[in-house]
Design a protein around this motif. Sequence first.
Motif, PDB file in Angstrom:
ATOM      1  N   THR A   1       0.815  -1.219   0.000  1.00  0.00           N
ATOM      2  CA  THR A   1       0.000   0.000   0.000  1.00  0.00           C
ATOM      3  C   THR A   1       0.847   1.268   0.000  1.00  0.00           C
ATOM      4  OG1 THR A   1      -0.195  -0.026   2.410  1.00  0.00           O
ATOM      5  CG2 THR A   1      -1.937  -1.127   1.152  1.00  0.00           C
TER       6      THR A   1
ATOM      7  N   ILE B   1       1.733   2.079  -3.594  1.00  0.00           N
ATOM      8  CA  ILE B   1       0.552   2.573  -4.319  1.00  0.00           C
ATOM      9  C   ILE B   1       0.294   4.023  -3.948  1.00  0.00           C
ATOM     10  CG2 ILE B   1      -1.953   2.328  -4.551  1.00  0.00           C
ATOM     11  CD1 ILE B   1      -1.482  -0.743  -4.144  1.00  0.00           C
ATOM     12  N   ALA B   2       0.386   4.333  -2.657  1.00  0.00           N
ATOM     13  CA  ALA B   2       0.199   5.718  -2.217  1.00  0.00           C
ATOM     14  C   ALA B   2       1.250   6.625  -2.839  1.00  0.00           C
ATOM     15  CB  ALA B   2       0.257   5.802  -0.692  1.00  0.00           C
TER      16      ALA B   2
ATOM     17  N   ARG C   1       0.645   9.459   3.231  1.00  0.00           N
ATOM     18  CA  ARG C   1       0.202   8.077   3.443  1.00  0.00           C
ATOM     19  C   ARG C   1       1.335   7.097   3.151  1.00  0.00           C
ATOM     20  NH1 ARG C   1      -5.461   5.875   2.818  1.00  0.00           N
ATOM     21  NH2 ARG C   1      -5.742   8.115   2.999  1.00  0.00           N
TER      22      ARG C   1
ATOM     23  N   ASN D   1       2.693   4.533   5.922  1.00  0.00           N
ATOM     24  CA  ASN D   1       2.590   3.085   5.685  1.00  0.00           C
ATOM     25  C   ASN D   1       3.959   2.406   5.699  1.00  0.00           C
ATOM     26  OD1 ASN D   1      -0.160   3.373   5.508  1.00  0.00           O
ATOM     27  ND2 ASN D   1      -0.264   3.137   3.297  1.00  0.00           N
TER      28      ASN D   1
END
Length: 131
Positions: free
Chosen positions: A2, A5-6, A14, A18
């Motif tokens: 994730t 992806i952020a 984010r 993460n």
Amino acid sequence: MTAEIALQRDDCGRAATNYSVAAQRLTDAKLAERATGVALDCGQYQAAERAAARWRQLTPTDPAALRAAMRAELGLYKIDDARTDFEGWIRSGGALAPLKGARRANNARGNGNADGGSGAGSAATMAWQNK
């Protein structure tokens, strides 16, 4: 992951959070290094400080981890802590290898960074030099 992806979506806040959480949960020094680099590049100095502390815990003799902790402390205006780490970094040989795995997102300063995009690292560096 994730965090990646952020980062691809230019959500540095984010991504840094993460990565930092993942670095705390796992015993992977490369992940802690990546988390630190992303957080520093994004101006997320609190996440960078946490990730750098984890990186230093996993690789206590790595001067790059010490340098990253110092940069995070400067971004948070923790001048005395940064000075102490800087002295330790110099004693360790002051290796200038760049942080690996860090990548600046296009919107690195727009997602909740600790200094509001005001260049805290530069101001803190100036304050440190004048001390």
